[in-house]
Design a protein around this motif. Structure first.
Motif, PDB file in Angstrom:
ATOM      1  N   LEU A  80       0.847  -1.190   0.000  1.00  0.00           N
ATOM      2  CA  LEU A  80       0.000   0.000   0.000  1.00  0.00           C
ATOM      3  C   LEU A  80       0.883   1.241   0.000  1.00  0.00           C
ATOM      4  CD1 LEU A  80      -3.241   0.595   2.018  1.00  0.00           C
ATOM      5  CD2 LEU A  80      -1.567   2.415   1.778  1.00  0.00           C
ATOM      6  N   THR A  81       0.638   2.115  -0.939  1.00  0.00           N
ATOM      7  CA  THR A  81       1.338   3.395  -1.015  1.00  0.00           C
ATOM      8  C   THR A  81       0.298   4.498  -0.851  1.00  0.00           C
ATOM      9  OG1 THR A  81       2.951   2.449  -2.553  1.00  0.00           O
ATOM     10  CG2 THR A  81       2.867   4.849  -2.382  1.00  0.00           C
ATOM     11  N   TRP A  82       0.577   5.420   0.073  1.00  0.00           N
ATOM     12  CA  TRP A  82      -0.379   6.461   0.440  1.00  0.00           C
ATOM     13  C   TRP A  82       0.101   7.823  -0.038  1.00  0.00           C
ATOM     14  CZ3 TRP A  82      -4.900   8.172   2.080  1.00  0.00           C
ATOM     15  CH2 TRP A  82      -4.979   9.414   2.728  1.00  0.00           C
ATOM     16  N   TYR A  83      -0.797   8.580  -0.636  1.00  0.00           N
ATOM     17  CA  TYR A  83      -0.527   9.964  -1.029  1.00  0.00           C
ATOM     18  C   TYR A  83      -1.620  10.875  -0.472  1.00  0.00           C
ATOM     19  CZ  TYR A  83       2.938   8.834  -4.697  1.00  0.00           C
ATOM     20  OH  TYR A  83       4.047   8.416  -5.387  1.00  0.00           O
ATOM     21  N   ASP A  84      -1.217  12.041  -0.013  1.00  0.00           N
ATOM     22  CA  ASP A  84      -2.155  13.112   0.304  1.00  0.00           C
ATOM     23  C   ASP A  84      -1.667  14.350  -0.421  1.00  0.00           C
ATOM     24  OD1 ASP A  84      -3.689  15.184   1.323  1.00  0.00           O
ATOM     25  OD2 ASP A  84      -3.759  14.347   3.346  1.00  0.00           O
ATOM     26  N   ASP A  85      -2.359  14.732  -1.467  1.00  0.00           N
ATOM     27  CA  ASP A  85      -1.906  15.856  -2.289  1.00  0.00           C
ATOM     28  C   ASP A  85      -2.154  17.199  -1.631  1.00  0.00           C
ATOM     29  OD1 ASP A  85      -0.890  14.220  -4.236  1.00  0.00           O
ATOM     30  OD2 ASP A  85      -2.742  14.158  -5.390  1.00  0.00           O
TER      31      ASP A  85
ATOM     32  N   ARG B  21       3.681  11.222   1.396  1.00  0.00           N
ATOM     33  CA  ARG B  21       3.741   9.942   0.697  1.00  0.00           C
ATOM     34  C   ARG B  21       4.321   8.916   1.660  1.00  0.00           C
ATOM     35  NH1 ARG B  21       7.240   6.412  -1.779  1.00  0.00           N
ATOM     36  NH2 ARG B  21       6.457   5.331  -3.652  1.00  0.00           N
ATOM     37  N   THR B  22       3.609   7.841   1.862  1.00  0.00           N
ATOM     38  CA  THR B  22       4.071   6.766   2.735  1.00  0.00           C
ATOM     39  C   THR B  22       3.910   5.452   1.996  1.00  0.00           C
ATOM     40  OG1 THR B  22       3.394   7.963   4.723  1.00  0.00           O
ATOM     41  CG2 THR B  22       3.762   5.603   4.950  1.00  0.00           C
ATOM     42  N   GLU B  23       4.973   4.680   1.941  1.00  0.00           N
ATOM     43  CA  GLU B  23       4.925   3.399   1.248  1.00  0.00           C
ATOM     44  C   GLU B  23       5.146   2.276   2.248  1.00  0.00           C
ATOM     45  OE1 GLU B  23       6.416   2.758  -2.870  1.00  0.00           O
ATOM     46  OE2 GLU B  23       7.951   1.568  -1.836  1.00  0.00           O
ATOM     47  N   LEU B  24       4.268   1.293   2.233  1.00  0.00           N
ATOM     48  CA  LEU B  24       4.376   0.141   3.120  1.00  0.00           C
ATOM     49  C   LEU B  24       4.513  -1.127   2.291  1.00  0.00           C
ATOM     50  CD1 LEU B  24       2.205   2.306   4.525  1.00  0.00           C
ATOM     51  CD2 LEU B  24       2.298   0.580   6.324  1.00  0.00           C
ATOM     52  N   SER B  25       5.618  -1.812   2.487  1.00  0.00           N
ATOM     53  CA  SER B  25       5.775  -3.131   1.888  1.00  0.00           C
ATOM     54  C   SER B  25       4.856  -4.106   2.619  1.00  0.00           C
ATOM     55  CB  SER B  25       7.218  -3.602   2.010  1.00  0.00           C
ATOM     56  OG  SER B  25       7.543  -3.811   3.387  1.00  0.00           O
ATOM     57  N   GLY B  26       4.758  -5.315   2.099  1.00  0.00           N
ATOM     58  CA  GLY B  26       3.976  -6.319   2.805  1.00  0.00           C
ATOM     59  C   GLY B  26       4.495  -6.556   4.205  1.00  0.00           C
ATOM     60  N   ALA B  27       5.818  -6.615   4.361  1.00  0.00           N
ATOM     61  CA  ALA B  27       6.403  -6.855   5.678  1.00  0.00           C
ATOM     62  C   ALA B  27       6.135  -5.700   6.631  1.00  0.00           C
ATOM     63  CB  ALA B  27       7.906  -7.095   5.542  1.00  0.00           C
TER      64      ALA B  27
ATOM     65  N   PRO C  26      -8.959  -5.047  -3.392  1.00  0.00           N
ATOM     66  CA  PRO C  26      -7.609  -5.274  -3.925  1.00  0.00           C
ATOM     67  C   PRO C  26      -6.834  -6.345  -3.154  1.00  0.00           C
ATOM     68  CG  PRO C  26      -8.052  -2.932  -3.706  1.00  0.00           C
ATOM     69  CD  PRO C  26      -9.163  -3.642  -2.996  1.00  0.00           C
ATOM     70  N   LEU C  27      -7.008  -6.390  -1.835  1.00  0.00           N
ATOM     71  CA  LEU C  27      -6.281  -7.369  -1.030  1.00  0.00           C
ATOM     72  C   LEU C  27      -6.672  -8.793  -1.423  1.00  0.00           C
ATOM     73  CD1 LEU C  27      -4.324  -7.769   1.398  1.00  0.00           C
ATOM     74  CD2 LEU C  27      -6.360  -7.836   2.857  1.00  0.00           C
ATOM     75  N   PHE C  28      -7.955  -9.073  -1.487  1.00  0.00           N
ATOM     76  CA  PHE C  28      -8.394 -10.412  -1.865  1.00  0.00           C
ATOM     77  C   PHE C  28      -8.035 -10.735  -3.315  1.00  0.00           C
ATOM     78  CE2 PHE C  28     -11.148 -10.318   1.926  1.00  0.00           C
ATOM     79  CZ  PHE C  28     -11.033 -11.641   2.350  1.00  0.00           C
ATOM     80  N   ALA C  29      -7.953  -9.708  -4.167  1.00  0.00           N
ATOM     81  CA  ALA C  29      -7.614  -9.931  -5.576  1.00  0.00           C
ATOM     82  C   ALA C  29      -6.120 -10.171  -5.793  1.00  0.00           C
ATOM     83  CB  ALA C  29      -8.070  -8.744  -6.418  1.00  0.00           C
ATOM     84  N   GLY C  30      -5.314  -9.926  -4.759  1.00  0.00           N
ATOM     85  CA  GLY C  30      -3.868 -10.063  -4.924  1.00  0.00           C
ATOM     86  C   GLY C  30      -3.240  -8.887  -5.622  1.00  0.00           C
ATOM     87  N   ALA C  31      -3.834  -7.699  -5.448  1.00  0.00           N
ATOM     88  CA  ALA C  31      -3.326  -6.471  -6.067  1.00  0.00           C
ATOM     89  C   ALA C  31      -2.677  -5.595  -5.011  1.00  0.00           C
ATOM     90  CB  ALA C  31      -4.465  -5.713  -6.745  1.00  0.00           C
ATOM     91  N   SER C  32      -1.854  -4.657  -5.455  1.00  0.00           N
ATOM     92  CA  SER C  32      -1.291  -3.653  -4.558  1.00  0.00           C
ATOM     93  C   SER C  32      -2.008  -2.331  -4.788  1.00  0.00           C
ATOM     94  CB  SER C  32       0.217  -3.504  -4.758  1.00  0.00           C
ATOM     95  OG  SER C  32       0.515  -3.026  -6.056  1.00  0.00           O
ATOM     96  N   ILE C  33      -1.918  -1.449  -3.785  1.00  0.00           N
ATOM     97  CA  ILE C  33      -2.782  -0.277  -3.728  1.00  0.00           C
ATOM     98  C   ILE C  33      -1.963   1.010  -3.714  1.00  0.00           C
ATOM     99  CG2 ILE C  33      -4.557   0.882  -2.352  1.00  0.00           C
ATOM    100  CD1 ILE C  33      -4.979  -1.973  -1.020  1.00  0.00           C
ATOM    101  N   VAL C  34      -2.361   1.972  -4.536  1.00  0.00           N
ATOM    102  CA  VAL C  34      -1.865   3.345  -4.443  1.00  0.00           C
ATOM    103  C   VAL C  34      -3.073   4.186  -4.053  1.00  0.00           C
ATOM    104  CG1 VAL C  34      -0.735   5.268  -5.614  1.00  0.00           C
ATOM    105  CG2 VAL C  34      -0.137   2.909  -6.227  1.00  0.00           C
TER     106      VAL C  34
END
Length: 239
Positions: A22-27, A32-38, A207-215
């Motif tokens: 999950l990568t977070w943006y607030d314009d 910007r905060t990026e979180l890996s799976g771990a 997205p989580l159940f679909a196996g996708a990553s999120i922006v």
């Protein structure tokens, strides 16, 4: 098939713990905060440990999460489900065992009856909230003292209540159908405008159940969308 939310998260982390989940943006703020799976898994574990070890909660208990789409909201939601709690996101107040709010929802949170209440400012770098509202504990400060790993004594089951009265198994099936509707495929990198998709079933669970990553983008600026799609290797935009 992953029939519970914790199982879907575990599958995502197991697939590749190092890539962005999950990568977070607030314009508005430039955050910007990026979180890996771990990294997400660590925040989820800390939250679950806070609820289980800190508050003594578990299956059969409940939490109100009165927060907008945000990476901290994702960690709190996933942590409550890892701990075995049912989550309510409103709007109907009810007695719950724990409550999470932020400054914009404190007034609404006052209608809820909660055993323990946590506030967060949803600030960049998970900075502390100042001042902390009376009757609340700062989530971002409190959660850091808990362990990075969590092992449930009774893992979630498909029939367990998960979100606003809906069980894990139903959410799993609904998420699969919703993913087909939105065109989210396994391995997709999905940019989501939080204003258009404020429901956690859309911006997080599908997205989580679909196996996708999120922006995930708050206050998405149309002027930067094309550039962000290229920079984040986005394959699908939901705005």
């Amino acid at each position: 098939m992953n029939e519970t939310i914790p199982a879907a998260l575990a599958a995502a982390v197991r697939k590749d713990p190092t890539t962005p989940l999950l990568t977070w943006y607030d314009d508005t703020t430039g955050d910007r905060t990026e979180l890996s799976g771990a990294t997400m898994d660590n925040w989820v574990a800390k939250t679950a440990n806070l609820l289980v070890d800190g508050l003594g909660l578990g299956p059969g208990d409940s939490a109100a999460v009165l927060l907008p789409p945000h990476w901290q909201t994702a960690a709190i939601l996933l942590g409550t489900w890892a701990a075995g709690l049912e989550v309510y996101t409103g709007p109907d107040p009810r007695p719950v065992d724990a409550l999470f709010a932020w400054p914009d929802t404190l007034e609404a949170a006052g209608a809820w009856s909660a055993g323990d209440s946590y506030a967060t400012g949803l600030l960049p770098l998970a900075m502390p909230l100042r001042p902390v509202p009376p009757g609340y504990v700062d989530y971002t400060v409190e959660v850091r003292g808990y362990g990075d790993h969590f092992a449930s004594r009774r893992p979630a089951r498909p029939g367990d209540a998960a979100l606003n009265g809906t069980d894990h198994g139903t959410i799993s099936g609904t998420a699969a159908a919703r993913a087909r509707e939105l065109g989210i495929e396994p391995g997709a990198r999905v940019l989501i405008d939080a204003r258009a998709y404020p429901d956690p079933a859309d911006w997080l669970l599908t997205p989580l159940f679909a196996g996708a990553s999120i922006v995930l983008c708050a206050a998405l600026d149309p002027a930067v969308t094309e550039r962000r799609v290229a920079a984040e290797n986005v394959t699908l935009t939901l705005a």
